[in-house]
Each structure stands twice: as structure tokens, then as C-alpha cells.
Write a protein that holds these residues in place. Structure first.
Motif, PDB file in Angstrom:
ATOM      1  N   ILE A 318       0.827  -1.201   0.000  1.00 31.52           N
ATOM      2  CA  ILE A 318       0.000   0.000   0.000  1.00 31.52           C
ATOM      3  C   ILE A 318       0.862   1.253   0.000  1.00 31.52           C
ATOM      4  O   ILE A 318       0.590   2.222  -0.701  1.00 31.52           O
ATOM      5  N   SER A 319       1.910   1.231   0.790  1.00 32.04           N
ATOM      6  CA  SER A 319       2.879   2.317   0.831  1.00 32.04           C
ATOM      7  C   SER A 319       4.216   1.707   1.201  1.00 32.04           C
ATOM      8  O   SER A 319       4.337   0.485   1.363  1.00 32.04           O
ATOM      9  N   LYS A 320       5.194   2.566   1.350  1.00 36.06           N
ATOM     10  CA  LYS A 320       6.513   2.059   1.711  1.00 36.06           C
ATOM     11  C   LYS A 320       6.495   1.358   3.062  1.00 36.06           C
ATOM     12  O   LYS A 320       7.303   0.467   3.320  1.00 36.06           O
ATOM     13  N   ASN A 321       5.525   1.715   3.913  1.00 36.28           N
ATOM     14  CA  ASN A 321       5.489   1.182   5.272  1.00 36.28           C
ATOM     15  C   ASN A 321       4.333   0.225   5.528  1.00 36.28           C
ATOM     16  O   ASN A 321       4.165  -0.241   6.649  1.00 36.28           O
ATOM     17  N   ASP A 322       3.531  -0.081   4.501  1.00 35.33           N
ATOM     18  CA  ASP A 322       2.356  -0.925   4.693  1.00 35.33           C
ATOM     19  C   ASP A 322       2.304  -2.019   3.638  1.00 35.33           C
ATOM     20  O   ASP A 322       2.414  -1.735   2.434  1.00 35.33           O
ATOM     21  N   LEU A 323       2.120  -3.251   4.108  1.00 35.74           N
ATOM     22  CA  LEU A 323       2.007  -4.401   3.209  1.00 35.74           C
ATOM     23  C   LEU A 323       0.801  -5.227   3.623  1.00 35.74           C
ATOM     24  O   LEU A 323       0.628  -5.567   4.794  1.00 35.74           O
ATOM     25  N   ARG A 377       4.979  -0.415   9.391  1.00 41.02           N
ATOM     26  CA  ARG A 377       6.143   0.169  10.045  1.00 41.02           C
ATOM     27  C   ARG A 377       5.833   1.605  10.418  1.00 41.02           C
ATOM     28  O   ARG A 377       5.431   2.396   9.558  1.00 41.02           O
ATOM     29  N   PHE A 378       6.032   1.944  11.673  1.00 45.60           N
ATOM     30  CA  PHE A 378       5.752   3.289  12.148  1.00 45.60           C
ATOM     31  C   PHE A 378       6.897   4.232  11.765  1.00 45.60           C
ATOM     32  O   PHE A 378       7.985   3.807  11.369  1.00 45.60           O
ATOM     33  N   ALA A 379       6.599   5.526  11.905  1.00 49.69           N
ATOM     34  CA  ALA A 379       7.605   6.523  11.556  1.00 49.69           C
ATOM     35  C   ALA A 379       8.843   6.393  12.437  1.00 49.69           C
ATOM     36  O   ALA A 379       9.963   6.634  11.997  1.00 49.69           O
ATOM     37  N   LYS A 380       8.634   6.011  13.682  1.00 44.05           N
ATOM     38  CA  LYS A 380       9.752   5.834  14.592  1.00 44.05           C
ATOM     39  C   LYS A 380      10.490   4.556  14.220  1.00 44.05           C
ATOM     40  O   LYS A 380       9.901   3.484  14.138  1.00 44.05           O
ATOM     41  N   LYS A 381      11.773   4.670  13.984  1.00 39.86           N
ATOM     42  CA  LYS A 381      12.569   3.578  13.447  1.00 39.86           C
ATOM     43  C   LYS A 381      12.494   2.346  14.345  1.00 39.86           C
ATOM     44  O   LYS A 381      12.647   2.411  15.554  1.00 39.86           O
ATOM     45  N   GLY A 382      12.247   1.190  13.703  1.00 39.80           N
ATOM     46  CA  GLY A 382      12.225  -0.081  14.415  1.00 39.80           C
ATOM     47  C   GLY A 382      10.892  -0.471  14.996  1.00 39.80           C
ATOM     48  O   GLY A 382      10.719  -1.619  15.438  1.00 39.80           O
ATOM     49  N   HIS A 383       9.920   0.418  15.004  1.00 40.45           N
ATOM     50  CA  HIS A 383       8.604   0.114  15.564  1.00 40.45           C
ATOM     51  C   HIS A 383       7.720  -0.476  14.463  1.00 40.45           C
ATOM     52  O   HIS A 383       7.444   0.182  13.457  1.00 40.45           O
ATOM     53  N   GLU A 384       7.275  -1.716  14.669  1.00 41.38           N
ATOM     54  CA  GLU A 384       6.494  -2.418  13.654  1.00 41.38           C
ATOM     55  C   GLU A 384       5.378  -3.206  14.316  1.00 41.38           C
ATOM     56  O   GLU A 384       5.533  -3.697  15.441  1.00 41.38           O
ATOM     57  N   ILE A 385       4.265  -3.342  13.588  1.00 40.40           N
ATOM     58  CA  ILE A 385       3.153  -4.159  14.065  1.00 40.40           C
ATOM     59  C   ILE A 385       2.746  -5.104  12.942  1.00 40.40           C
ATOM     60  O   ILE A 385       2.734  -4.737  11.769  1.00 40.40           O
ATOM     61  N   THR A 386       2.440  -6.359  13.322  1.00 44.34           N
ATOM     62  CA  THR A 386       2.145  -7.394  12.338  1.00 44.34           C
ATOM     63  C   THR A 386       0.919  -8.187  12.768  1.00 44.34           C
ATOM     64  O   THR A 386       0.804  -8.582  13.937  1.00 44.34           O
ATOM     65  N   LEU A 387       0.023  -8.429  11.808  1.00 46.97           N
ATOM     66  CA  LEU A 387      -1.118  -9.319  12.009  1.00 46.97           C
ATOM     67  C   LEU A 387      -0.962 -10.510  11.064  1.00 46.97           C
ATOM     68  O   LEU A 387      -0.884 -10.342   9.846  1.00 46.97           O
ATOM     69  N   ASN A 388      -0.894 -11.699  11.642  1.00 49.15           N
ATOM     70  CA  ASN A 388      -0.760 -12.935  10.870  1.00 49.15           C
ATOM     71  C   ASN A 388      -1.938 -13.828  11.215  1.00 49.15           C
ATOM     72  O   ASN A 388      -2.096 -14.221  12.383  1.00 49.15           O
TER      73      ASN A 388
END
Length: 788
Positions: A318-323, A377-388
Motif C-alpha cells: 500500500i505504501s513504503k510502510n504498509d504491506l 512500520r511506524f515513523a519511529k525507526k524499528g517500531h512495527e506491528i504485524t497481524l498474521n
């Protein structure tokens, strides 16, 4: 005044000269490609040299094969382009424009046998406290038709090309992920050049299901390319009369990828013989009654078994930070097998009875599997959330019709017809939400929750009678994991998983319990090639449907019955190991002594009524194993890759008579032969396994020997394999409990020869839109900085 005037003219001359000199330099935009495939060559070195071969300027191509070189003087300039596996090329180019472009095609070296060692040395390994990261050289990736072939260069990973099965250190309990997600997408459709790295996790942390033994996570590069990839494969096996065909399609257009697959299997059962011998005794008041049984089963002419499977899915960046990724598949299966069985029963050396039995078994099933994955991936480096998340459902039915003739020595013969029908439906929902956040540069926290729900429904009908089973269990888990690298040599990973289990039976009986599952790993890096790890892990093994369904059914023969137990609790294992790892170039050695404590082992209890043995499953025992394992992979002579996984241990039970040694061995061999042939072989030996009431053992088995070769620039791969030719599979089991003793033997040999072929087609425009190309170049520069 004159001095000032001279100084003015001198300054003016210097400024003009410098301006003219600057105007005589250019910015060079270059592109390096493969001379045959016309594909870009990433990370190639481009040097600008003078007449004495001294370096003037230089650049490295990015993942798209592009490079930028500034301050290039006008005139005829000499550029030297080099990359491992390719011939170094010198190019003389006249530079006469401020912005100039150049395209260089380099030629691959002829593929010689000794070059395999060069490829082997290009597997870069980075061992971390919770995983081992392998970065494959671009030469390996570019010259591998699929990701599966590329992964063969990873120590400890063995891949069977014909069925895409994967083992890690000899174990086939492997969870394969792509960018951390579950997907029905075939690995063969992934372009190997899109692979950034491969993570091998042999001690999964608390974020993974407790039943997972190994994790293989394929990390793809950020860059997206357009194009289509089609992989067609087929296999024929004789004398099994088996045909298998699969078509995988993957199309990428910019930020959107669509993939699909279709599989068809045709199998016609052949005439086969199986022999089963059983000897069991009952002991009551010092009287011993011995019962012997010999059963021979022959498969009769049967209609073909047909299975069809279709899958479809998409990945949307969807964007550089969203898949977002969605996939699903549907599988239909139908089979019918006719067989004839002869059984002979003796009691204390005298004939009890003979049985002739004609059985027809036919079934059908429908399986569906759907996955949903989202990563932000959030704007703050290293902060990520994943739904599997994953949803699975299965509906199946099977009918058994048997016509039996019993002959007794002192009575007339008797005939009996039995018609049994089973209906089975299962569904499972698995969803995991994970959040990753770095607390500081060297401290990372991973936390999340997971829900797994399973429904089992089963009906059993025989004649005018019937039974049904309704079972539901729900597992809710919360987990937190901390990874801390507190020095260059020491790092620590520790986590806790809390898992709540609740199960309901017939909506009237329920039970719930909590399990705390800690894990920890401490790593000490001795030097670049040697590492020590101290690992502790606790995990649960949940009972499968087979152990739960409370219906009585024939186990091995007419006098042995078995029934499930819906009140079974999961088995718990706690494991502590100290592993030493040596890695250099293509040699990987792991030596690990360990302790393993098993609680609530799921096993069998026996209820004996004369010659009839009834078996029920229960949590029956605990055990302690003092063991060790050795895993080794290396490259011998530049063309031979052996792999060995050996496990040996001593098992203790509460009753000393069941104690003893147990062992297992898995060995694989890959050899590069002249004329570009490849030989692969796999050897299995389960050895002896100790049971709480006896032991079981098996004979060695050479499972597969395969000879393969690639054609048409590696697009076409053909493999001829032999399975089960050299050794038959023999098993033996001894059960010795108070009042009962049994010895069971069986032997099965099904030699077959199969021919496998796979064709890989790549097409379409692999170039990207201008805006996306600029973004990709920026991302690839970041990746290059990380690699450095």
C-alpha cells in the motif's frame, strides 16, 4: 598599485581556469547487465583508471544494476567492470557531455566443476542470539532457477526438489515463512534475485506456536520489479502409476503482486503386499496364554485416486510502510481402494481361526485454507506491528464395506458383512498480533498475543447404530520477548509465553488450565568462526484428532481395538542445551549436549479380556533424556556436499526396565558431476526409540537417490530418482506391561522410479516506473549502507 593589479589578474586567471576545468568534467549514469540474460548485475564494481592503472574514481552498482559516478574528466576514459563469477571487462568510453550514459554487458565465466567452491564461500552468515541469518551471494541467486535451489547452499538446510519439502538439521518439522507471513504462494515462484536473506531459527522464541521446532523465514528485498514468472512442473512414477502436475503463476506490476497455482494428482493403486506379524501374551495368576497372528494384505485392482488443488492470492504494498497479503486455496480429494486380507490366529500353538476379508474403502474430502497478513512500520525507526492470521476447514467422508469369512477348526464357517460410514469435519482459526519496538540501540522488545481455536466434529455409523463426537478447544496466548546485545561478544534473549487452554465436549463438559512457557538463550561469540549458546525452552504438544475421538475401531487386527480420550491434556517438554557452532566458508558444525524432560506423555493403556486387547490413550508417564546431537555440513573437493544429523541419548522412566539408549540418523548428499549433472541422496535411520512401556526400532532406509540436470540456461530441470530400491522398511515394537506382552513386526517395500521435470519462464518488462525507480534506488542505497 602594480602589485595589486598583478594580483587581480592572477586571481581572475585562477577563477577562469577552475571554471573551465569544472566544465570539463561529467556525471556518468551507468548500467551493468548480464551479456546473455540481459538481467541487471547488482553490486558490481566499476573503476575509472588512468594509463598506469591507478584508480581515479569508482562506484558500485545497486540492486538494479545502476551506478552513478561524478567528476569524470572529459576525453577517452578507461573503465574496469568486475564481479565474482564474471570476466573482468575493460571499456574505453569518450566522455564529452556533462550528463552521459553508459551500458556495459559483462560475460559470465564458463561453469567449471571447481567453481562450486567459489560459490560456496559466498554464503555470508551472521549468527544472532535468536536466529542465524544467511545472506546468499548474488552470483548464487542469479544462477538459481528457484529459491529452493538457492537455499541448498545454506548449511543444515536440505531441499527435495520434486516435492519442495524442506528439512532443517534433519528435521521436517519446519515452519516456512515469507517476510514473516504464512502464505499459500509456492516458493518456486519467488524470483531468487528478490531474496535479501534467509533466517534459520532452530530454537524458536515464545512468539511462535509451542509445537514449532524450526522456522525458516525468507526475507525479500524492498525493491519491486514488474514482470511475470511461470513455473510448470510434473512428475510420473512407476510402477505406482502416479502422475503429478503443478502450475504456478506470479505476476508483479509495481506495488501489486498476484499469484496463483493449480495442482492435479492422479494415482492408481498397484498390486502390493504387506505382512504384519503380532505375538502377544496375557498373564493372569502365573498362567500365560500366547496369541499369534499373521496378516497378509494385498491391494486389488482399484480405480484411480484423484486430487485437485487451486490457490489464489495477492500482495499489495500500500505504501513504503504498509504491506497487505491475502491468499487462499481449495483442495478436493477422492479415492477408492479394494484389498484382500488373510489372517491366521493361533492360541497357545493351536489354530484359533482363519479369516478371509475383502474390504472396499472409499473417501472424499474438501480442504480450504485462507490467510490474511498485514504489516505496518511506524515513523519511529524499528517500531512495527504485524497481524498474521489463518483459517482452515476440512470436510470429509469415508465408507468401509467388508465381507469376511471366518473358519474355525471345530465349527462351521461363518460369513459377516459390515458397512461403516464416517463423516469428519474440522476447522481451525489462528491469529497472531505482534508488536516490535526497540527500547534502545541494543535492546529490543517483542510482545503480542495469539488465539488458536479448533473445532472437531465426527460421526460414526455402522448398521443401524451410530455415534457422534463434538469437540472444541481454544488457546489464548500472550508473549513477550527481549533481545539484548550488551557487548560485541555477549547477547541475551529471554521470553515468557502464557497459554490458556479451554476445551468443551458436547457443550456439556468443559475444562481449562494455564501453562507458563519460559525460554531463554545466551550467546557468547568466541571469534568470527566459533560461537557458544546456552538454550532453554519449554513447549507443549497438543493431542491430535486421532488421540481424541472416543470411538472404538480396529487397530491392527480383529482382536486389537483402540479408542481415543477427549480428556487428554497436552504433553509438556522442557529442554536445556549447550551448543557449540563452528562456521567457516561452507563448513558448518553444531555440537549440542542437552537435557529434555517430558511431562504427561501421551501413550496407551491396555484393558485385556482374554484374547481381546482394548487400548485407550492417556497422559501416562514422565521421562528424562540425557542426549546430544551433532549436525555437520561441509564442502569437499569443491563438488561434494554431505550433511549429517545424528542424535543419541539415554532415556529414564519411573520404571527402570523401560530405560535405555535411543538414536536417530539423517544423512544427505549432494554432488556436482561432470556435464552439469547433480546427484542427490537421502538416508534415514530412526534407530531405537524408548517407550514408557517398551521400545520400537526400525531398519535403515535409503529413501531417495536422484540424478538431475538443468537445460536451456537453467530454465528446464529434469530429474530421475529411485525410491525404496535398496532397503525395505522394517519396524519392530515391543510392549511389556503388567499382565500383557506383545511383539509386533511389519515389513514394507515399495520400490519406484520417477521422472520429474520443471520449467521456469520469466517474461514481461522488468523495468520500473521512473518515480518508483528513484524510490528503489534510495532504498537500495540504504540497503547497501546496511551491508557495509
Amino acid at each position: 598599485m602594480r602589485k595589486n593589479l598583478h594580483f587581480f589578474f592572477l586571481l581572475l586567471f585562477a577563477l577562469v581556469s577552475s571554471n573551465l576545468w569544472a566544465q570539463n568534467k561529467a556525471t556518468l549514469h551507468g548500467f551493468v547487465i548480464d551479456s546473455v540474460s540481459r538481467e541487471p548485475v547488482p553490486y558490481a564494481t566499476v573503476r575509472l583508471v588512468d594509463a598506469e592503472e591507478k584508480l581515479i574514481n569508482g562506484a558500485i552498482t545497486d540492486s538494479n544494476g545502476a551506478f552513478l559516478m561524478k567528476e569524470v574528466p572529459f576525453g577517452n576514459q578507461t573503465f574496469v567492470v568486475s564481479f565474482v563469477g564474471y570476466r573482468t571487462k575493460r571499456v574505453v568510453k569518450e566522455i564529452k557531455e556533462k550528463e552521459q550514459r553508459i551500458r556495459v554487458a559483462i560475460v559470465m565465466e564458463n561453469k567449471q566443476l571447481h567453481e562450486v567452491s567459489v560459490v560456496g564461500e559466498k554464503v555470508l552468515m551472521k549468527e544472532e542470539v535468536d536466529k542465524t541469518v544467511y545472506r546468499l551471494d548474488d552470483f548464487v541467486l542469479r544462477n538459481s532457477p528457484t529459491v529452493l535451489e538457492a537455499m541448498k547452499s545454506i548449511p543444515g538446510v536440505t531441499v527435495k526438489t520434486s516435492d519442495e519439502s524442506i528439512r532443517v538439521n534433519g528435521s521436517n518439522n519446519v515452519l516456512v515463512l515469507v517476510d514473516g507471513m504464512y502464505s499459500s504462494r509456492s516458493l518456486s515462484t519467488i524470483n531468487p534475485e528478490d531474496v535479501e536473506s534467509v533466517e534459520v531459527i532452530t530454537n524458536p522464541s515464545v512468539e511462535y506456536d509451542s509445537e514449532v521446532a524450526n522456522v525458516l523465514n525468507i526475507i525479500l528485498k524492498e525493491e519491486r520489479k514488474q514482470g511475470i514468472r511461470i513455473v510448470a512442473m510434473g512428475r510420473g512414477e512407476m510402477p505406482l502409476h502416479s502422475l503429478y502436475g503443478r502450475l504456478n503463476v506470479d505476476y508483479e506490476f509495481s506495488r501489486f503482486r498476484v499469484f496463483g497455482n493449480y495442482t492435479a494428482t492422479y494415482y492408481k493403486p498397484r498390486h502390493e503386499g504387506f505382512v504384519y506379524d503380532s505375538t502377544f501374551c496375557t498373564v493372569t495368576d502365573d498362567e500365560v496364554d500366547r496369541y499369534d497372528e499373521m496378516t497378509a494384505t494385498n491391494i486389488l485392482p482399484s480405480p484411480p485416486t484423484i486430487s485437485r488443488k487451486a490457490g489464489l492470492g495477492f500482495d499489495w504494498r500500500i505504501s513504503k510502510n504498509d504491506l497487505l497479503s491475502v491468499s487462499g486455496n481449495l483442495e478436493l480429494h477422492r479415492d477408492k481402494v479394494n484389498s484382500h486380507q488373510y489372517s491366521l490366529y493361533n492360541t497357545n500353538g493351536s489354530l484359533g481361526f482363519e479369516e478371509w476379508n475383502d474390504v472396499t474403502s472409499q473417501g472424499r474430502s474438501r480442504d480450504q485454507n485462507y490467510t490474511l497478513y498485514y504489516h505496518h512500520r511506524f515513523a519511529k525507526k524499528g517500531h512495527e506491528i504485524t497481524l498474521n492470521s489463518n483459517y482452515y476447514t476440512m470436510n470429509g467422508a469415508r465408507e468401509y464395506v467388508s465381507n469376511s469369512l471366518f473358519h474355525y477348526p471345530d465349527a462351521d464357517s461363518a460369513r459377516k458383512t459390515l458397512d461403516r460410514l464416517t463423516d469428519n469435519w474440522q476447522s481451525a482459526w489462528n491469529a497472531k498480533l505482534k508488536y516490535e519496538l526497540p527500547l534502545c540501540e541494543k535492546l529490543k522488545l517483542t510482545t503480542g498475543l495469539q488465539n488458536y481455536s479448533r473445532w472437531i466434529g465426527y460421526t460414526y455409523t455402522f448398521g443401524e447404530s451410530g455415534q457422534y463426537f463434538d469437540y472444541h478447544d481454544n488457546r489464548l496466548a500472550v508473549f513477550a520477548q527481549v533481545a539484548w546485545q550488551f557487548s560485541d561478544r555477549f547477547s541475551l534473549s529471554a521470553g515468557l509465553r502464557g497459554e490458556h487452554l479451554r476445551f468443551d465436549i458436547y457443550d456439556t463438559i468443559s475444562r481449562s488450565l494455564w501453562h507458563a512457557l519460559p525460554s531463554a538463550s545466551l550467546m557468547y561469540k568466541i571469534n568470527e568462526n566459533n560461537t557458544l549458546k546456552l538454550n532453554y525452552k519449554s513447549l507443549l504438544q497438543y493431542p491430535s484428532y486421532h488421540f481424541l475421538a472416543p470411538f472404538i475401531y480396529t487397530q491392527n487386527d480383529a482382536l486389537a481395538y483402540s479408542a481415543g480420550n477427549p480428556f487428554l491434556l497436552p504433553e509438556k517438554t522442557q529442554r536445556l542445551g549447550l551448543s557449540y557452532t563452528y562456521h567457516k566458508q561452507y563448513t558448518n558444525l553444531i555440537v549440542e549436549p542437552y537435557l529434555a524432560y517430558r511431562q504427561g506423555i501421551i501413550g496407551e493403556r491396555y484393558l485385556i479380556d482374554g484374547a481381546v486387547t482394548n487400548t485407550i490413550y492417556d497422559n501416562v508417564a514422565n521421562s528424562m533424556k540425557y542426549g546430544g546431537r551433532i549436525s555437520a555440513t561441509t564442502l569437499v573437493g569443491g563438488f561434494l556436499i554431505p550433511m549429517v544429523e545424528f542424535d543419541l541419548g539415554y532415556v529414564n522412566y519411573a520404571q527402570p526396565k523401560y530405560n535405555g539408549l535411543e538414536m536417530s540418523l539423517v544423512a544427505a548428499l549432494e554432488m556436482e558431476l561432470p556435464l552439469d549433472f547433480t546427484l542427490e541422496a537421502e538416508f534415514l535411520y530412526d534407530g531405537t526409540k524408548r517407550l514408557y512401556n517398551g521400545y520400537s526400532c526400525s531398519s535403515p532406509l535409503i529413501e531417495t537417490i536422484a540424478l538431475g540436470r538443468s537445460f536451456l540456461k537453467d530454465q528446464l530441470y529434469v530429474e530421475l530418482s529411485m525410491e525404496g530400491f535398496f532397503l525395505s522398511e522394517k519396524t519392530e515394537e515391543v510392549v511389556d506391561v503388567p499382565g500383557y506382552y506383545s511383539l509386533n513386526r511389519s515389513e514394507m517395500r515399495m520400490p519406484s522410479v520417477s521422472l520429474f521435470a520443471r520449467y521456469v519462464f520469466k517474461g514481461g518488462d522488468r523495468k520500473m516506473a521512473q518515480i518508483e525507480e528513484r524510490e528503489s534506488l534510495m532504498e537500495s542505497e540504504d540497503n547497501a549502507a546496511k551491508r557495509k
